[in-house]
Design an enzyme around this catalytic site. Structure first.
Site, mmCIF file in Angstrom:
data_model
loop_
_atom_site.group_PDB
_atom_site.id
_atom_site.type_symbol
_atom_site.label_atom_id
_atom_site.label_comp_id
_atom_site.label_asym_id
_atom_site.label_seq_id
_atom_site.Cartn_x
_atom_site.Cartn_y
_atom_site.Cartn_z
ATOM 1 N N LYS A 1 -15.488 -15.900 -20.955
ATOM 2 C CA LYS A 1 -14.917 -15.328 -19.747
ATOM 3 C C LYS A 1 -15.744 -14.114 -19.358
ATOM 4 O O LYS A 1 -15.994 -13.238 -20.184
ATOM 5 C CB LYS A 1 -13.466 -14.900 -19.982
ATOM 6 N N GLU B 1 -12.926 -18.829 -7.978
ATOM 7 C CA GLU B 1 -13.268 -18.382 -9.333
ATOM 8 C C GLU B 1 -13.543 -19.582 -10.239
ATOM 9 O O GLU B 1 -13.199 -20.723 -9.915
ATOM 10 C CB GLU B 1 -12.139 -17.538 -9.915
ATOM 11 N N LYS C 1 1.597 -13.586 -12.862
ATOM 12 C CA LYS C 1 2.456 -14.386 -13.737
ATOM 13 C C LYS C 1 3.640 -13.565 -14.230
ATOM 14 O O LYS C 1 3.545 -12.358 -14.443
ATOM 15 C CB LYS C 1 1.647 -14.928 -14.917
ATOM 16 N N ALA D 1 -8.519 -5.790 -15.445
ATOM 17 C CA ALA D 1 -9.570 -5.230 -14.590
ATOM 18 C C ALA D 1 -9.495 -5.781 -13.177
ATOM 19 O O ALA D 1 -10.158 -5.248 -12.279
ATOM 20 C CB ALA D 1 -10.941 -5.537 -15.193
#
Length: 328
Positions: A108, A48, A181, A163
């Site tokens: 983003k 990513e 997290k 999402a």
């Protein structure tokens, strides 16, 4: 680096629609290196770009991006860093593309943002959701990230859920992550993944990791002992599943995790500060993560890097095992 255009196969539709379709830009570009590896059955791992653009400070982020790709290259695996550049999703970046995601200010890009970003012709760093989605579209079956998004604390009132979860239910990609997290609702995240029928397997553990910490205390049903076993699970998923992805929960070795006592103290401080400032809803998690970086004196960022390295290495092994299995 040259790239291969990936278009849309024309269907039997009215001639007018075919003409309109023909004028549309191609949906994404695959680098020649990635296309060649996929064509010849060599291992590929998707990476990513938000971890580079938004997760690490400059210039450390560029060094990290280059290091993650090099880990894969050294293992004989082709890296496919994914981002949207000038409105075009790209599966695999050259050196200039990697530098752009590290040095330019980018939005983003989640899955819902992709058509808007494409239409505007702007650049975006792909989230876990968008990276998994695009990797799946391109035929890349393994993806390494740091940690997943999930169900947020208080989601029963805010409905705030990443999402990442719904995208992984559709992407058909195996994602290596160190859990989610600890600022998120871990139990709620696992329940949601069960509802979405996304398999979650622990790599040599049944204790789901919580990103910075090796263990969250939340148990999962299945563990796997090797990359080859994960590849066999992927093969079975293709035969028996309905297109879901697979999550491989890969905990940090205990000696590399954040000291649990320090982690717990900083997390409690962050939660208390968010409450004191009246932070609510979707603003809570970004606030907590930012607070934790400062309050930890940068320790959380160093653990972030260890997590990413650990996941990239395992993803490379899985991609290699998947490639070998496909050749049998």
């Amino acid at each position: 680096m040259a790239e291969s255009l990936v278009g849309i196969v024309p269907s039997l539709e009215p001639r007018t629609n075919r003409k309109i379709r023909a004028t549309m830009p191609q949906p994404f570009l695959v680098s020649d290196a990635v296309a060649d590896a996929l064509q010849h059955g060599r291992p590929v791992v998707a990476l990513e770009s938000t971890i580079i653009s938004h997760g690490l400070p400059r210039p450390r982020n560029l060094e990290a991006a280059q290091e993650f790709e090099q880990i894969l290259l050294d293992a004989g695996v082709t890296p496919a860093t994914i981002a949207v550049l000038d409105g075009i999703p790209r599966i695999g970046l050259d050196a200039d593309g990697v530098a752009r995601i590290a040095n330019e200010d980018m939005v983003k890009a989640s899955v819902r943002d992709l058509p808007i970003i494409a239409a505007k012709g702007i650049s975006g760093a792909t989230t876990v959701a968008a990276t998994a989605y695009l990797a799946g579209k391109a035929g890349v079956r393994v993806f390494a990230t740091g940690g997943l998004g999930g169900v947020h604390r208080g989601a029963s009132a805010t409905f705030d859920e990443s999402a990442d979860l719904s995208s992984l239910a559709l992407a058909g990609v195996t994602v290596v992550a160190a859990g989610v997290k600890s600022v998120l609702d871990i139990a709620g995240t696992l329940e949601r993944l069960e509802t979405l029928s996304v398999p979650v397997v622990g790599y040599r553990t049944t204790n789901f990791p919580s990103f910075w910490l090796t263990e969250s205390g939340e148990q999962i049903d299945w563990s796997v002992d090797s990359a080859a076993e994960i590849a066999r699970v992927m093969q079975s998923q293709d035969a028996l599943g309905h297109g879901q992805g697979i999550i491989v929960a890969n905990p940090l070795p205990p000696e590399l995790q954040w000291v649990p006592e320090e982690h717990d103290r900083v997390l409690l401080e962050a939660l208390a500060e968010a409450d004191a400032q009246g932070i609510r809803g979707k603003a809570v998690t970004p606030f907590l993560l930012s607070y934790i970086v400062g309050a930890s004196g940068g320790r959380s960022l160093e653990v972030n890097l260890d997590i990413a390295r650990n996941n990239v290495r395992l993803a490379g092994e899985i991609a290699g095992a998947w490639s070998a299995l496909a050749r049998e």
